[in-house]
Design an enzyme around this catalytic site. Structure first.
Site, PDB file in Angstrom:
ATOM      1  N   GLU A   1       1.050  78.095 -75.130  1.00 16.21           N
ATOM      2  CA  GLU A   1       1.129  76.679 -75.506  1.00 16.21           C
ATOM      3  C   GLU A   1      -0.164  76.361 -76.221  1.00 16.21           C
ATOM      4  O   GLU A   1      -1.243  76.416 -75.635  1.00 16.21           O
ATOM      5  CB  GLU A   1       1.317  75.815 -74.257  1.00 16.21           C
ATOM      6  CG  GLU A   1       1.544  74.347 -74.573  1.00 16.21           C
ATOM      7  CD  GLU A   1       0.408  73.474 -74.096  1.00 16.21           C
ATOM      8  OE1 GLU A   1      -0.384  73.026 -74.950  1.00 16.21           O
ATOM      9  OE2 GLU A   1       0.311  73.243 -72.886  1.00 16.21           O
TER      10      GLU A   1
ATOM     11  N   CYS B   1      -2.896  67.988 -75.459  1.00 13.32           N
ATOM     12  CA  CYS B   1      -2.087  68.819 -76.351  1.00 13.32           C
ATOM     13  C   CYS B   1      -0.881  68.048 -76.879  1.00 13.32           C
ATOM     14  O   CYS B   1      -0.304  68.424 -77.896  1.00 13.32           O
ATOM     15  CB  CYS B   1      -1.630  70.077 -75.619  1.00 13.32           C
ATOM     16  SG  CYS B   1      -0.728  69.757 -74.084  1.00 13.32           S
TER      17      CYS B   1
END
Length: 676
Positions: A258, A297
């Site tokens: 990720e 994020c």
């Protein structure tokens, strides 16, 4: 000043920083506060300890045992939340930021614990999908099973969420039955270390189930095997470097990533100023720019709005950003704290300058802003910065540069197709959001953008009061995305658990599949019940235990009485000529629900006993109509047992109805709760 020694936990022992230790400074004051790292860690021993001690101990526990362990761990961390809050201020995070990181991590563990108890068996093998019939007569079948990988999961986490970032990986890993070695980012590893100490001191984890590396991993990744997993969160550059290592590629080592994400938020063409959607959009963008000082994020990096709304949007966002108090995160008045470190501040300013080459900064001056209760120069503070890109079609860097801080760029679109094109220019993101009250707009954007985004978040006046927000990954949903976002899918409920298990196709007879999966497969051996199964407690019942009932004739009087009593006078039950004209019926037929009622009357034991409740049925199918004069009989088999708590468990019964010619009339699965 005495520096805090951030230790690693390796092979059952706490190890202090040593050679190669790095200095950690407070994000707020810039003062030295701790050191972490030890290049002398014996990583080979750590891996062996996890594989030989932690793995076998976890695999000896059932899925439900591990789920109960997760719940207990979450409760234990919850008892020490304040201590974690207190030390997290040094990362630059505010109290609201702590709630996302610490409370969010605890909540994630609770969700996986609940899903583990409800969606996984109280056993050791997860059955993935239904049985596949591979032969004409059903004596050779197929079934996909998932079992824990007998290796270790190496978790490499980012600095921005030192608790949630660990727990959102750890929960599905432990639930799968795989031990973990956690490596947090050094800049905030002191928070992770405190949380790991809480879990280890609780005594809830088997030895070897959890280890911690505060510092570098050394050559650990080069010692992994095909039974190990790497789960990484961080920059695309680092991810690509790690996953492209020859050892990782040659051994097909799973690498869940990720990474960088140019997340977008699209304002629908229906959301004019003054509408609830316009105000909601401004609120969402502001929150995503300032929460954790933009170090998320999932933060909104690109704001995509109708060209005619761009000026009004810049004005509204600027006004809201101007009310955001920047300063010491411990002050109640502070709405945005500092970045995690001075190096992160330099990186954000460098990336903002790159964006500034294609866009005009319309709000926020890093050379002139106010910091309350702290020294702006000593701490890692930056102001929120809003850019406007007037020509997003020709721009490149605004679509590939992530300033990992409170930085976002607004750009205009001509029509929905253009908005889709701009959103997809990010070449893969964790999340894109759309604020619209128009279902057709939502549909067009979903069809055009879904392939480029791991999650699509739609919100409007109808859902805004209960929505969780653009930037909130939930354990129920996958967290990841294609392309630049890394191609991974963390969490997602039980999908996240599957990253740490191997899916295997098993082929064999019904008896073999029953023995492997712990779930009775039609065609497998039946066990004659020593007494009526409804008189037997949960623990006394055996998989495959079966009774066959006596037959019951279905009469025309039964059909007519049921029709009048229930009001179901559908022509197939009441009109011979009309029913005969239907290609599915030979004439008047019995109601399907009449047959179910008769079936229950045939197999139910009426007296009080261990069966506490009928909680439903699954997979009901009617195969052959029943006419007046036909008879039906029932086979009732214990298919699966799932413990729920100390008082009762769920029994799944396989039920078949056959007629006087032994032809299958109906089939379903009955669910009951049975006392222990």
């Amino acid at each position: 000043m005495t520096l805090q020694q951030i230790e690693s936990f390796a092979a059952g022992a706490w190890i202090a920083p040593g050679e190669g230790a790095r200095l950690i400074r407070s994000a707020v004051t810039g003062a030295p506060m701790a050191e972490a790292g030890n290049d002398a860690l014996d990583v080979a021993t750590m891996l062996e300890y996890a594989r030989s001690r932690g793995g076998p101990a976890l695999r000896a526990m059932s899925f439900h045992d591990r789920a109960r362990m997760l719940k207990a761990l979450a409760m234990e961390i919850g008892k020490h939340k304040q201590a974690l809050y207190d030390i997290s201020f040094a990362t630059g995070a505010t109290q609201k930021d702590h709630l996302i990181d610490i409370d969010g991590g605890i909540g994630t563990m609770f969700v996986f614990a609940s899903k583990g108890r409800r969606e996984l068996p109280d056993g050791y093998v997860y059955l993935d999908g239904e049985v596949e019939q591979l032969s004409r007569n059903g004596t050779f079948l197929g079934q996909h099973i998932c079992t824990p990988m007998p290796g270790v999961a190496v978790h490499i986490n980012a600095f921005n969420f030192p608790v949630w970032g660990m727990l959102e990986k750890l929960a599905p890993t432990l639930l799968a039955g795989v031990p973990a070695i956690v490596k947090p980012a050094t800049a905030s590893c002191y928070v992770t270390e405190a949380c790991v100490r809480i879990m280890l001191q609780s005594g809830l984890l088997p030895q070897g189930a959890l280890q911690l590396v505060s510092g570098g991993l050394g050559d650990m990744l080069g010692r992994l095997t095909c039974q190990d997993v790497v789960s990484f969160t961080g920059s695309a550059w680092t991810a690509n470097k790690l996953r492209s290592a020859p050892h990782i590629i040659e051994n097909s080592i799973r690498f869940v990533s990720e990474q960088d994400s140019l997340n977008a938020s699209i304002l629908g063409p229906d959301a004019d100023p003054g509408t609830p959607e316009f105000d909601l959009f401004v609120k969402e963008v502001h929150r995503e720019m300032t929460t954790k000082a933009g170090q998320k994020c999932t933060a909104i990096r690109r704001i995509i709005a109708p060209e005619g709304q761009v000026p009004a949007l810049i004005e509204a966002l600027s006004a809201r950003l101007a009310k955001t108090t920047i300063g010491d995160p411990q002050l109640e008045s502070t709405r945005m704290g500092a970045l995690v470190s001075a190096s992160q501040k330099r990186d954000v300013l460098e990336q903002a300058a790159v964006i500034g080459g294609e866009a005009e900064r319309v709000y926020g001056d890093p050379e002139n802003f106010t910091v309350h209760g702290a020294d702006a120069e000593a701490g890692a503070f930056v102001p929120p910065m809003l850019f406007h890109c007037a020509d997003p079609d020709r721009a490149e860097r605004v679509h590939d540069t992530e300033a990992f801080g409170p930085v976002s760029t607004i750009m205009g679109y001509r029509d929905i197709g253009h908005a889709v094109e701009l959103a997809n220019k990010g070449m893969g993101s964790l999340v894109a959001s759309v604020i619209t009250h128009d279902g057709q707009v939502a549909r067009e954007i979903a069809l055009g953008t879904a392939a480029f985004h791991g999650r699509l978040y739609f919100n409007n006046r109808d859902s805004m009061k209960e929505s969780t927000g653009h930037g909130s990954p939930l354990p129920h949903m996958v967290h990841g995305g294609p392309g630049r976002a890394g191609g991974g899918e963390e969490m997602g409920g039980i999908r996240g658990v599957m990253h740490y298990m191997q899916r295997t196709a098993v082929q064999g007879s019904p008896d073999i599949l029953t023995a492997i999966g712990g779930k009775w497969v039609p065609g497998a051996k039946e066990i004659d019940a020593p007494a009526h199964p409804f008189t037997r407690k949960f623990g006394e019942l055996s998989i495959g235990e079966t009774i066959h009932t006596a037959p019951r004739e279905v009469t025309l009087a039964d059909i007519e009485h049921f029709a009048k009593f229930t009001g179901d006078t559908f022509y197939a039950h009441m009109d011979e000529e009309a029913a005969a004209a239907n290609p599915f019926f030979p004439g008047r037929v019995a109601h399907g629900y009449l047959l179910l009622s008769f079936a229950a009357g045939l197999f139910v034991e009426p007296n009080p006993g261990p069966v506490l409740a009928n909680t439903g049925l699954d997979g009901l199918r009617f195969m052959k109509p029943v006419s007046a004069g036909d008879s039906i009989k029932v086979r009732l088999t214990v298919k699966k047992k799932t413990g729920r708590n100390a008082d009762y468990g769920e029994v799944r019964w396989h039920v078949t109805l056959t007629n006087q010619a032994d032809e299958l009339v109906a089939e379903y699965e009955l669910l009951t709760m049975n006392a222990h």
